[in-house]
Design a protein around this motif. Structure first.
Motif, PDB file in Angstrom:
ATOM      1  N   CYS A   1      12.210  -4.691  -1.597  1.00 28.76           N
ATOM      2  CA  CYS A   1      11.365  -5.457  -0.362  1.00 28.76           C
ATOM      3  C   CYS A   1      10.194  -5.919  -0.944  1.00 28.76           C
ATOM      4  O   CYS A   1       9.173  -5.800  -2.641  1.00 28.76           O
ATOM      5  CB  CYS A   1      10.744  -4.351   0.179  1.00 28.76           C
ATOM      6  SG  CYS A   1       9.648  -4.373   1.403  1.00 28.76           S
TER       7      CYS A   1
ATOM      8  N   HIS B   1       7.290  -5.520  -0.442  1.00 29.93           N
ATOM      9  CA  HIS B   1       6.011  -5.030   0.220  1.00 29.93           C
ATOM     10  C   HIS B   1       5.127  -4.401  -1.730  1.00 29.93           C
ATOM     11  O   HIS B   1       4.713  -4.969  -2.611  1.00 29.93           O
ATOM     12  CB  HIS B   1       5.300  -4.381   1.124  1.00 29.93           C
ATOM     13  CG  HIS B   1       4.626  -3.399   1.446  1.00 29.93           C
ATOM     14  ND1 HIS B   1       4.828  -1.642   1.102  1.00 29.93           N
ATOM     15  CD2 HIS B   1       2.786  -3.635   1.695  1.00 29.93           C
ATOM     16  CE1 HIS B   1       3.313  -1.787   1.845  1.00 29.93           C
ATOM     17  NE2 HIS B   1       2.374  -2.656   1.701  1.00 29.93           N
ATOM     18  N   LYS B   2       6.244  -3.205  -1.852  1.00 30.16           N
ATOM     19  CA  LYS B   2       5.631  -2.430  -2.679  1.00 30.16           C
ATOM     20  C   LYS B   2       7.384  -2.540  -3.274  1.00 30.16           C
ATOM     21  O   LYS B   2       6.830  -1.392  -4.020  1.00 30.16           O
ATOM     22  CB  LYS B   2       5.235  -0.888  -2.680  1.00 30.16           C
ATOM     23  CG  LYS B   2       4.508  -1.400  -2.353  1.00 30.16           C
ATOM     24  CD  LYS B   2       2.854  -0.231  -1.785  1.00 30.16           C
ATOM     25  CE  LYS B   2       2.702   0.881  -2.749  1.00 30.16           C
ATOM     26  NZ  LYS B   2       1.748   1.774  -2.658  1.00 30.16           N
ATOM     27  N   GLY B   3       8.540  -3.007  -2.846  1.00 32.22           N
ATOM     28  CA  GLY B   3       9.578  -2.806  -4.084  1.00 32.22           C
ATOM     29  C   GLY B   3      10.406  -1.610  -3.873  1.00 32.22           C
ATOM     30  O   GLY B   3      11.461  -1.732  -4.561  1.00 32.22           O
ATOM     31  N   ALA B   4      10.693  -0.919  -2.505  1.00 40.02           N
ATOM     32  CA  ALA B   4      11.932  -0.437  -2.375  1.00 40.02           C
ATOM     33  C   ALA B   4      12.720  -1.545  -2.479  1.00 40.02           C
ATOM     34  O   ALA B   4      13.171  -2.197  -1.488  1.00 40.02           O
ATOM     35  CB  ALA B   4      11.500   0.554  -0.910  1.00 40.02           C
TER      36      ALA B   4
ATOM     37  N   CYS C   1      12.691  -1.618   5.442  1.00 34.17           N
ATOM     38  CA  CYS C   1      12.336  -0.771   4.738  1.00 34.17           C
ATOM     39  C   CYS C   1      12.013   0.596   4.598  1.00 34.17           C
ATOM     40  O   CYS C   1      11.601   0.459   5.660  1.00 34.17           O
ATOM     41  CB  CYS C   1      11.176  -1.695   4.202  1.00 34.17           C
ATOM     42  SG  CYS C   1      10.638  -1.385   2.374  1.00 34.17           S
TER      43      CYS C   1
ATOM     44  N   TYR D   1      10.294   2.617   4.052  1.00 32.39           N
ATOM     45  CA  TYR D   1       8.848   2.961   3.103  1.00 32.39           C
ATOM     46  C   TYR D   1       7.698   2.929   4.032  1.00 32.39           C
ATOM     47  O   TYR D   1       7.372   3.819   4.779  1.00 32.39           O
ATOM     48  CB  TYR D   1       8.800   1.956   1.840  1.00 32.39           C
ATOM     49  CG  TYR D   1       7.521   3.005   0.824  1.00 32.39           C
ATOM     50  CD1 TYR D   1       7.459   4.293   1.414  1.00 32.39           C
ATOM     51  CD2 TYR D   1       7.014   2.575  -0.600  1.00 32.39           C
ATOM     52  CE1 TYR D   1       5.836   5.059   0.455  1.00 32.39           C
ATOM     53  CE2 TYR D   1       6.222   3.273  -1.053  1.00 32.39           C
ATOM     54  CZ  TYR D   1       5.359   4.299  -0.840  1.00 32.39           C
ATOM     55  OH  TYR D   1       4.867   4.603  -1.938  1.00 32.39           O
ATOM     56  N   HIS D   2       7.577   1.013   3.981  1.00 29.99           N
ATOM     57  CA  HIS D   2       6.656   0.842   5.171  1.00 29.99           C
ATOM     58  C   HIS D   2       7.033   0.173   6.708  1.00 29.99           C
ATOM     59  O   HIS D   2       6.248  -0.563   7.118  1.00 29.99           O
ATOM     60  CB  HIS D   2       5.318   0.044   4.931  1.00 29.99           C
ATOM     61  CG  HIS D   2       4.415   1.148   3.824  1.00 29.99           C
ATOM     62  ND1 HIS D   2       5.635   0.228   2.686  1.00 29.99           N
ATOM     63  CD2 HIS D   2       3.836   1.698   3.488  1.00 29.99           C
ATOM     64  CE1 HIS D   2       4.911   1.331   1.066  1.00 29.99           C
ATOM     65  NE2 HIS D   2       3.794   2.418   2.069  1.00 29.99           N
ATOM     66  N   GLY D   3       8.007   0.172   6.782  1.00 29.66           N
ATOM     67  CA  GLY D   3       8.866  -0.530   7.721  1.00 29.66           C
ATOM     68  C   GLY D   3       9.213  -2.245   8.144  1.00 29.66           C
ATOM     69  O   GLY D   3       8.960  -2.501   9.405  1.00 29.66           O
ATOM     70  N   TRP D   4       8.804  -2.571   6.970  1.00 26.18           N
ATOM     71  CA  TRP D   4       9.082  -4.087   7.053  1.00 26.18           C
ATOM     72  C   TRP D   4      10.501  -4.717   7.583  1.00 26.18           C
ATOM     73  O   TRP D   4      11.163  -3.554   7.400  1.00 26.18           O
ATOM     74  CB  TRP D   4       8.599  -4.728   5.915  1.00 26.18           C
ATOM     75  CG  TRP D   4       6.868  -5.182   5.850  1.00 26.18           C
ATOM     76  CD1 TRP D   4       6.085  -4.137   6.212  1.00 26.18           C
ATOM     77  CD2 TRP D   4       5.929  -5.651   4.950  1.00 26.18           C
ATOM     78  NE1 TRP D   4       4.771  -3.940   5.506  1.00 26.18           N
ATOM     79  CE2 TRP D   4       4.973  -5.267   5.010  1.00 26.18           C
ATOM     80  CE3 TRP D   4       6.649  -6.627   3.942  1.00 26.18           C
ATOM     81  CZ2 TRP D   4       3.984  -6.018   3.752  1.00 26.18           C
ATOM     82  CZ3 TRP D   4       5.900  -7.361   2.908  1.00 26.18           C
ATOM     83  CH2 TRP D   4       4.419  -7.718   3.431  1.00 26.18           C
TER      84      TRP D   4
HETATM   85  S1  FES Z   1       8.246  -1.264   0.208  1.00 25.79           S
HETATM   86 FE1  FES Z   1       8.929  -2.100   2.447  1.00 25.79          FE
HETATM   87  S2  FES Z   1       7.670  -1.803   3.104  1.00 25.79           S
HETATM   88 FE2  FES Z   1       6.597  -1.104   1.429  1.00 25.79          FE
END
Ligand code: FES
Ligand SMILES: [Fe+2]
Lengths: 453, 164
Positions: A92, A94-97, A112, A114-117
């Motif tokens: 991702c 965003h933060k890499g999930a 994703c 983690y934060h739903g992107w």
């Molecule tokens: S790590 Fe994917 S939305 Fe935050």
């Protein structure tokens, strides 16, 4: 000539002594046991070059996806609603999930965890959750929010390859002479080839190159697989309807055979088939001959094993196995094993193929477990550090090797770098040389490119 | 046959099978199966779905004759298979046995299993679900069908009939 493992030598010359004129091909045992070399091969052999990802029939329908790997890095393949396959890093922005948690399935979007992107099958980020309220700076608004696409993605007749490095030759050029062998699989049916559903994933506790070599190692058959050979023999003499590989292929020393190395690390061996009639494909022999010509049809009925360097192998005897290697550590390897079949083959032929495959190739079968245990025995033996550093496992057949194509290669229209042919009991070990030469070339080039001027 | 009788008969046969495997009494184990038995360990298609048709999909193990099982037994006894030398020590545990059908000539059972095994200083385990069809053969009952769904199918090196 320098002694191998002279620490004054650069890597990789320190680990490989290659002098065919002098009859020398020595591989240092650290090549199978040194974690530092493993790190180098992940970086420079796997993560900078073309690597096999999957076969397109593993994601047959629109919106099918499949998670896989290049070296240690997670990759996501996703077929869009128009049928086009995209290839991304499964990470991702965003933060890499990892945006995709499962190994395969069908869905329109990856959300994703983690934060739903949310990402569509083309890798576009279609939703940044609560973007408007985010008080984001201009830098964010300009940033790329897509799933990172692979630098290169290619499809050779259904076989999907990817590279993390844009600076690689075109896929066809990379495949070089080995594409003729992929063609031999694809052309077994006018409709192409497919991965038959039902996979097995297994691991063994040994270096990945044990498998790399063993697929082209005819020398081990009679000593590692006597139990299977005996069972095959008793089935044959008992007139069992369940025939598999015919043992004559392996124990009659007069049977013709050969091996080839190709540019870019690929290699192949072939053994003439004593009784092709036990093979499912033989039931189509006449139609096959009419379509591809007698010579290619006969070739398809030989035992042919080959490597598409570095992580893809095929064993084609009674049936076809596709193996995908994923090195996990210097002494641990994941294998993904699949049965390949001509699309649209008759039901009885398919059934026989599947049961031959299970019998011989499965990690639950009658042969592969013996191989895997043997790799582990080698890895155990390699702990013997005071034993000679150089192994003697790459010399059999060396006096027989010729440069360029031999007569059979010319006949079938392939252009290997080296050829070796003769009686099947030569059981050549020089076919591994091509892979080690490419291994060394890649590590050398990789190290050179990392040196900052 | 009453469900209670079926449960008692079926459990006894399953426990006997487990013990024969653990004690490596291979011939006695083979004798538990009918000549035309189906022995099936499905593979998985993905995380959630296993294969459903052994003739169009690849299984981990599939045989529809006892003689094929005999091949595998011969192999481990022959001393010529690296994979089974030394043989792992095994411990089959079977529980949650439920009767799905209690006929006079056929019993269908569901059960769960766990097989712990020990090989070269390592202990590992396979676990999953059994589905059995038992058939009456005179006064004895035999296994006509044995389906073994292995749930942890990420296989460390090998999986064989004596490990499930
Ligand atoms: S790590 Fe994917 S939305 Fe935050
Ligand atoms: Fe083998």
């Amino acid at each position: 000539m320098n002694a191998i493992h002279d620490s004054a030598l650069p890597v990789p010359e320190r680990y490989l002594r290659d002098d065919p004129a002098a009859g020398v091909f020595d591989v240092h045992r650290d090549v199978y046991r040194d974690p530092a070399l493993f790190e180098l091969e992940m970086r420079h052999v796997f993560e900078r070059h073309w690597v096999f990802l999957a076969h397109e029939t593993q994601l047959p329908k629109p919106l099918d996806y499949l998670a896989t790997w290049i070296g240690r890095q997670p990759v996501l393949l996703h077929r869009d609603d128009k049928g086009k396959i995209g290839a991304f890093l499964n990470v991702c922005p965003h933060k890499g999930a990892a945006v995709c948690q499962s190994e395969s399935g069908n869905r329109k979007f990856h959300v994703c965890p983690y934060h739903g992107w949310t990402f569509d099958a083309r890798g576009n980020c279609v939703l940044v959750k609560d973007r408007a309220q985010g008080a984001y700076p201009a830098h964010f608004e300009q940033a790329d929010t897509r799933l990172p696409p692979l630098a290169r993605f290619g499809n050779y007749r259904g076989f999907l390859f990817g590279s993390l490095n844009p600076d690689v030759p075109p896929l066809e050029e990379h495949l070089a002479g080995i594409s003729a062998f992929l063609d031999m699989i694809v052309d077994q049916s006018e409709h192409g080839t497919e991965v038959i559903p039902g996979r097995s994933y297994y691991t063994y506790d040994a270096n990945w190159k044990m498998q790399l070599e063993n697929c082209l190692d005819a020398y081990h058959l009679t000593s590692t697989h006597p139990s299977f050979i005996n069972i095959a023999a008793s089935r044959a003499s008992g007139g069992s309807s369940f025939r598999n590989i015919d043992i004559a292929d392996f124990v009659d020393p007069a049977i013709p055979s050969g091996s080839y190395t190709f540019a870019n690390g690929h290699g192949a061996i072939w053994i003439h088939t004593a009784n092709p009639e036990v093979r499912p494909l033989y039931r189509q022999y006449d139609a096959l001959k009419a379509r591809v010509g007698q010579q290619r049809a006969d070739m398809m009925l030989k035992t042919i094993n080959f490597t598409v360097f570095p992580n893809l192998q095929f064993s084609c005897n009674a049936c076809i196995q596709m193996r995908v290697m994923r090195p996990l550590a210097v002494d641990r390897t994941e294998m993904r094993s699949y049965c390949i079949g001509p699309k649209g083959e008759p039901a009885d032929q398919r059934k026989l193929r599947i049961h031959q495959f299970e019998d011989f190739f499965n990690p639950t079968g009658l042969a592969t477990p013996d191989d895997s245990r043997v790799y582990e025995s080698v890895q155990m033996g390699l702990r013997a550090r005071s034993a000679p550093a150089v192994g003697l496992g790459h010399l059999r057949g060396l006096r027989q090797v010729i440069q360029g194509p031999d007569e059979f290669a010319r006949e079938i229209g392939i252009t290997p770098l080296t050829s070796s042919s003769g009686r099947s009991d030569v059981q050549d070990e020089t076919v591994f040389h091509g892979s080690y030469r490419e291994w060394a070339r890649r590590i050398k080039a990789g190290l050179a490119s990392e040196v900052t001027p | 046959m009453s469900p209670e009788q079926a449960l008692a008969t079926g459990s006894a046969l399953l426990y006997r099978q487990a013990r024969l495997l653990d004690e490596r009494r291979w011939q006695d184990w083979l004798d538990l199966f009918t000549e035309d038995c189906e022995y099936w360990v499905p593979a998985w298609l993905s995380e959630q779905r296993q294969t459903e048709d052994p003739n169009t999909q690849v299984s981990l193990i599939y045989y529809d004759l006892r003689s094929r099982l005999a091949d595998r037994v011969w192999r481990v006894q022959s001393g010529t298979s690296v994979a089974s030398d030394p043989m792992p020590r095994t411990c089959h545990a079977i529980t949650n046995i439920q009767v799905d059908e209690a006929g006079d000539d056929a019993i269908r059972l569901f059960a769960v299993f766990r097989v712990d095994y020990h090989w070269r200083a390592q202990s590992q385990a396979y676990f999953g679900h059994y589905q059995h069809t038992l058939r009456r053969d005179g006064t004895d009952w035999r296994i006509a069908r044995q389906k073994i769904s292995v749930l942890n199918d990420y296989i460390p090196t090998l999986l064989d009939f004596y490990l499930v």
